[in-house]
Design a protein around this motif. Structure first.
Motif, PDB file in Angstrom:
ATOM      1  N   LEU A 126      16.264  61.495  18.090  1.00 36.33           N
ATOM      2  CA  LEU A 126      16.920  62.648  18.595  1.00 36.33           C
ATOM      3  C   LEU A 126      16.246  63.404  19.278  1.00 36.33           C
ATOM      4  O   LEU A 126      14.822  63.949  19.100  1.00 36.33           O
ATOM      5  N   VAL A 127      16.610  63.516  20.550  1.00 32.92           N
ATOM      6  CA  VAL A 127      15.881  64.490  21.754  1.00 32.92           C
ATOM      7  C   VAL A 127      15.946  65.937  21.336  1.00 32.92           C
ATOM      8  O   VAL A 127      17.284  66.280  20.993  1.00 32.92           O
ATOM      9  N   THR A 128      14.709  66.537  21.271  1.00 34.04           N
ATOM     10  CA  THR A 128      14.985  67.838  20.665  1.00 34.04           C
ATOM     11  C   THR A 128      14.759  68.818  22.217  1.00 34.04           C
ATOM     12  O   THR A 128      15.019  70.098  21.826  1.00 34.04           O
ATOM     13  N   ALA A 129      13.945  68.255  23.060  1.00 33.54           N
ATOM     14  CA  ALA A 129      13.699  69.191  24.426  1.00 33.54           C
ATOM     15  C   ALA A 129      13.431  68.076  25.434  1.00 33.54           C
ATOM     16  O   ALA A 129      12.841  67.009  25.427  1.00 33.54           O
ATOM     17  N   VAL A 130      13.574  68.785  26.799  1.00 34.22           N
ATOM     18  CA  VAL A 130      13.514  67.829  28.085  1.00 34.22           C
ATOM     19  C   VAL A 130      12.627  68.888  29.147  1.00 34.22           C
ATOM     20  O   VAL A 130      12.988  70.260  29.144  1.00 34.22           O
ATOM     21  N   ARG A 131      12.028  68.179  29.709  1.00 33.57           N
ATOM     22  CA  ARG A 131      11.479  68.934  31.061  1.00 33.57           C
ATOM     23  C   ARG A 131      12.460  68.302  32.302  1.00 33.57           C
ATOM     24  O   ARG A 131      12.483  66.986  32.331  1.00 33.57           O
ATOM     25  N   LEU A 132      12.926  69.169  32.801  1.00 37.28           N
ATOM     26  CA  LEU A 132      13.666  68.711  34.003  1.00 37.28           C
ATOM     27  C   LEU A 132      13.348  68.866  35.293  1.00 37.28           C
ATOM     28  O   LEU A 132      12.725  70.069  35.637  1.00 37.28           O
ATOM     29  N   ARG A 133      13.597  68.341  36.329  1.00 43.11           N
ATOM     30  CA  ARG A 133      13.376  68.456  37.597  1.00 43.11           C
ATOM     31  C   ARG A 133      14.378  69.245  38.241  1.00 43.11           C
ATOM     32  O   ARG A 133      15.663  69.209  37.698  1.00 43.11           O
ATOM     33  N   LEU A 134      14.128  70.366  38.856  1.00 36.53           N
ATOM     34  CA  LEU A 134      15.266  70.967  39.747  1.00 36.53           C
ATOM     35  C   LEU A 134      15.312  70.632  41.278  1.00 36.53           C
ATOM     36  O   LEU A 134      14.554  70.046  41.580  1.00 36.53           O
ATOM     37  N   VAL A 135      16.522  71.026  41.789  1.00 36.73           N
ATOM     38  CA  VAL A 135      16.469  70.373  43.206  1.00 36.73           C
ATOM     39  C   VAL A 135      16.719  71.827  44.164  1.00 36.73           C
ATOM     40  O   VAL A 135      17.113  73.078  43.615  1.00 36.73           O
ATOM     41  N   PRO A 136      16.330  71.914  45.510  1.00 34.91           N
ATOM     42  CA  PRO A 136      16.527  72.958  46.201  1.00 34.91           C
ATOM     43  C   PRO A 136      17.929  73.491  46.200  1.00 34.91           C
ATOM     44  O   PRO A 136      18.925  72.814  46.189  1.00 34.91           O
ATOM     45  N   PRO A 137      18.136  74.777  46.385  1.00 32.62           N
ATOM     46  CA  PRO A 137      19.408  75.487  46.229  1.00 32.62           C
ATOM     47  C   PRO A 137      19.880  75.367  47.648  1.00 32.62           C
ATOM     48  O   PRO A 137      19.261  75.363  48.683  1.00 32.62           O
ATOM     49  N   ALA A 138      21.555  75.112  47.501  1.00 30.53           N
ATOM     50  CA  ALA A 138      22.162  75.131  48.836  1.00 30.53           C
ATOM     51  C   ALA A 138      22.873  76.475  48.994  1.00 30.53           C
ATOM     52  O   ALA A 138      23.871  76.727  48.296  1.00 30.53           O
ATOM     53  N   GLY A 139      22.506  77.181  49.961  1.00 28.24           N
ATOM     54  CA  GLY A 139      22.887  78.593  50.168  1.00 28.24           C
ATOM     55  C   GLY A 139      24.537  78.437  50.458  1.00 28.24           C
ATOM     56  O   GLY A 139      25.343  79.306  50.375  1.00 28.24           O
ATOM     57  N   GLU A 140      24.719  77.309  51.421  1.00 27.47           N
ATOM     58  CA  GLU A 140      26.075  77.243  52.230  1.00 27.47           C
ATOM     59  C   GLU A 140      26.516  76.070  51.702  1.00 27.47           C
ATOM     60  O   GLU A 140      26.187  75.144  51.744  1.00 27.47           O
ATOM     61  N   ARG A 141      28.081  76.378  51.553  1.00 25.24           N
ATOM     62  CA  ARG A 141      28.600  75.251  50.867  1.00 25.24           C
ATOM     63  C   ARG A 141      30.338  75.171  51.663  1.00 25.24           C
ATOM     64  O   ARG A 141      30.745  76.119  51.666  1.00 25.24           O
ATOM     65  N   VAL A 142      30.671  74.111  51.725  1.00 20.70           N
ATOM     66  CA  VAL A 142      32.225  73.768  52.254  1.00 20.70           C
ATOM     67  C   VAL A 142      32.745  72.661  51.226  1.00 20.70           C
ATOM     68  O   VAL A 142      32.206  71.830  51.214  1.00 20.70           O
ATOM     69  N   VAL A 143      34.007  73.090  50.790  1.00 24.69           N
ATOM     70  CA  VAL A 143      34.748  71.971  50.088  1.00 24.69           C
ATOM     71  C   VAL A 143      35.900  71.710  50.939  1.00 24.69           C
ATOM     72  O   VAL A 143      36.590  72.696  51.555  1.00 24.69           O
ATOM     73  N   ALA A 144      36.401  70.492  51.189  1.00 22.12           N
ATOM     74  CA  ALA A 144      37.644  69.995  51.920  1.00 22.12           C
ATOM     75  C   ALA A 144      38.335  69.278  50.864  1.00 22.12           C
ATOM     76  O   ALA A 144      37.701  68.422  50.468  1.00 22.12           O
ATOM     77  N   LEU A 145      39.431  69.192  50.932  1.00 27.10           N
ATOM     78  CA  LEU A 145      40.535  68.457  50.407  1.00 27.10           C
ATOM     79  C   LEU A 145      41.220  67.544  51.348  1.00 27.10           C
ATOM     80  O   LEU A 145      41.924  68.183  52.225  1.00 27.10           O
ATOM     81  N   LEU A 146      41.049  66.461  51.365  1.00 26.06           N
ATOM     82  CA  LEU A 146      41.684  65.409  52.435  1.00 26.06           C
ATOM     83  C   LEU A 146      42.789  64.563  51.884  1.00 26.06           C
ATOM     84  O   LEU A 146      42.467  64.186  50.567  1.00 26.06           O
ATOM     85  N   ALA A 147      43.959  64.727  52.451  1.00 24.97           N
ATOM     86  CA  ALA A 147      45.052  63.836  51.812  1.00 24.97           C
ATOM     87  C   ALA A 147      45.432  62.584  52.616  1.00 24.97           C
ATOM     88  O   ALA A 147      45.133  62.558  53.873  1.00 24.97           O
ATOM     89  N   PHE A 148      45.455  61.589  51.843  1.00 23.42           N
ATOM     90  CA  PHE A 148      45.642  60.269  52.673  1.00 23.42           C
ATOM     91  C   PHE A 148      47.239  59.598  52.282  1.00 23.42           C
ATOM     92  O   PHE A 148      47.480  59.910  51.091  1.00 23.42           O
ATOM     93  N   ASP A 149      47.673  58.576  52.913  1.00 25.07           N
ATOM     94  CA  ASP A 149      49.030  58.060  52.545  1.00 25.07           C
ATOM     95  C   ASP A 149      48.780  56.686  51.771  1.00 25.07           C
ATOM     96  O   ASP A 149      49.461  55.846  51.422  1.00 25.07           O
ATOM     97  N   ALA A 150      47.225  56.334  51.893  1.00 23.08           N
ATOM     98  CA  ALA A 150      46.957  55.165  51.064  1.00 23.08           C
ATOM     99  C   ALA A 150      45.645  55.177  50.358  1.00 23.08           C
ATOM    100  O   ALA A 150      44.815  56.005  50.898  1.00 23.08           O
ATOM    101  N   VAL A 151      45.680  54.510  49.121  1.00 23.18           N
ATOM    102  CA  VAL A 151      44.487  54.895  48.395  1.00 23.18           C
ATOM    103  C   VAL A 151      43.270  54.258  49.126  1.00 23.18           C
ATOM    104  O   VAL A 151      42.143  54.726  49.121  1.00 23.18           O
ATOM    105  N   ALA A 152      43.544  52.846  49.674  1.00 25.88           N
ATOM    106  CA  ALA A 152      42.519  52.389  50.447  1.00 25.88           C
ATOM    107  C   ALA A 152      41.868  53.074  51.342  1.00 25.88           C
ATOM    108  O   ALA A 152      40.768  53.114  51.507  1.00 25.88           O
TER     109      ALA A 152
END
Ligand code: MLT
Ligand code: ZN
Length: 459
Positions: free
Chosen positions: A207-233
């Motif tokens: 039973l895991v009771t505690a963990v030590r986690l690495r953190l990663v550098p924060p990204a101040g700038e983010r962009v999200v894009a939703l792309l549409a396609f007419d074929a799954v492939a």
């Protein structure tokens, strides 16, 4: 409760106190059924230890009584691995909610098993760092559960799975001993790497009771894009191109037209584009400087994109993410789906997506197949609605296809109860014998989650 049950209960009370041994039917009910409602059982008691020493005491009591235990965190698991399906004692680890201050210089944090993923993310952000794991149930799912299942989520393509974040672990093993190695050394080749072994072991070794986690550098700038396609492939192909072309890519998530329509209806969202398209890829890029140009150039090189929506501010980014993250919630409105969480070699991903609905229809003509997931790392969530909870034909058909195509029958949710009959199709007899030997060494009495992961017949 019979005499043995009453004795067990009073011994557990000696360890954790009367307020933390729950037996009232109404109170324990929520601990006995999983989030989907597909897996439900019963327990003689829910125990809520408040320290590692109390967890060890609970394990000792249960071992002496021959009582099996199932560990539980936020109870957001999807494969029946965290609920008492065979009458186990539930050990809820949610009270282990201590979160140390972030070690800013090391970029690490020590968290108790009961801390939520969201709380770790917020603590990291407050200290100028970030936590590399994210998924929709972030504010319910706990660190302990995410370690027990080696949770994946939407950022694996950039930061790896939960195992890749672990630099130390503390756990109570089945024999009652406490192993604790939380010093946070990044390089430390002093023997077996217990964090890796315990991570993904689904509560069967310790039973895991505690963990030590690495953190990663924060990204101040983010962009999200939703792309549409007419074929799954074409959408799958684009995910591969973007992984190579966009160094700042954090997520590449796939969903299809029917899933989007269901989400819009169930959650009340307006469709993202005037026309409908067959497949959608939700991508997020993040860096210290704006990744917009890098992402736009790469998207511009994709011939097959039928439409694009781009979001830079956080509210609009969250709006686009809702089309993807609401799939689980929207599907739940149709009843209890069969959830098959599989991974394919990238080269086989498009062929799998094309074949899966037909394979389901062949064994369950009235069923509906919903496909979505983490295209960037080859993980597809095959959800099937319109079949009874115990009808395994659909699961068998899909998982057989996965194995045939060289994939994994569990990409991130784990084996649990749902897939243990299938483990022997995914791992060799020698591997399963090695699993059993490890289990016997760390849990000699076989009391830790004995009914998940390992199939019978390999003793
Ligand atoms: C997700 O990525 O949305 C979940 O892991 C999938 C599911 O609910 O099947
Ligand atoms: Zn997922």
């Amino acid at each position: 409760m019979d005499g043995d049950g009453a004795r067990l209960r009073s011994q557990l009370i000696e360890v954790v106190g009367p307020d933390h041994v729950l037996t009232d039917a109404d109170v324990v009910a929520g601990y006995c059924v999983d989030w989907t409602g597909r897996y439900a059982g019963a327990t003689p008691a829910v125990v809520r230890p408040g320290s590692t020493a109390e967890v060890a005491g609970v394990v000792d009591v249960c071992r002496a009584a021959g009582a099996a235990v199932v560990a539980q965190g936020g109870n957001t698991g999807l494969v029946g691995g965290g609920v008492p399906l065979a009458g186990e004692v539930v050990v809820s680890l949610r009270r282990l909610s201590a979160l140390d201050p972030v070690d800013r210089r090391a970029g690490q944090v020590t968290a108790g098993a009961g801390v939520t993923i969201g709380a770790v993310q917020r603590a990291a952000a407050g200290a100028g760092w970030a936590y590399g794991v994210d998924f929709a149930s972030r504010d319910s799912a706990t660190i302990g559960g995410s370690v027990a299942t080696n949770a994946g989520g939407t950022r694996v393509l950039r930061y790896g799975d939960t195992r890749a974040q672990l630099v130390g672990v503390e756990a109570v093993l089945g024999g009652g001993s406490v192993v604790s190695h939380l010093g946070g050394l990044v390089k430390d080749n002093t023997g077996y790497h217990l964090p890796s072994l315990l991570c993904g072991s689904e509560g069967t070794l310790g039973l895991v009771t505690a963990v030590r986690l690495r953190l990663v550098p924060p990204a101040g700038e983010r962009v999200v894009a939703l792309l549409a396609f007419d074929a799954v492939a074409a959408a799958v192909e684009a995910a591969g191109v973007l992984r190579r072309a966009v160094a700042s890519l954090e997520a590449a998530e796939l969903f299809l037209d029917d899933g989007l329509a269901l989400v819009c209806e169930a959650v009340g969202l307006a469709p993202p584009f005037p026309a409908t398209h067959r497949a959608y890829l939700l991508v997020e890029a993040a860096g210290r400087t704006s990744p917009l140009t890098e992402l736009a150039d790469a998207v511009g090189s994709l011939a097959a994109v039928a439409d694009v929506a781009v979001a830079e501010d956080s509210l609009r980014r969250a709006d686009l993410w809702r089309y993807r993250e609401s799939h689980t919630e929207a599907l739940a409105t149709l009843g209890t789906p069969h959830k098959l969480d599989v991974a394919l070699p990238f080269g086989a991903l498009a062929a799998f997506l094309a074949a899966a609905p037909g394979v389901v229809a062949a064994v369950a003509p009235a069923a509906r197949t919903w496909l979505f997931g983490h295209a960037g790392d080859g993980n597809v969530h095959v959800n099937v609605t319109g079949v009874g909870p115990d009808d395994a034909a659909v699961d068998d058909a899909v998982l057989a296809l996965v194995v045939e195509m060289g994939g994994s029958i569990s990409a991130e949710h784990g084996i649990g109860t749902a897939k243990k009959a299938w483990l022997a199709h995914a791992r060799s007899p020698a591997e399963i014998a090695a699993f059993r030997a490890v289990k016997a060494a760390l849990d000699p009495a076989g009391i830790l989650n004995p009914n998940v992961l390992l199939p019978p017949g390999f003793e």
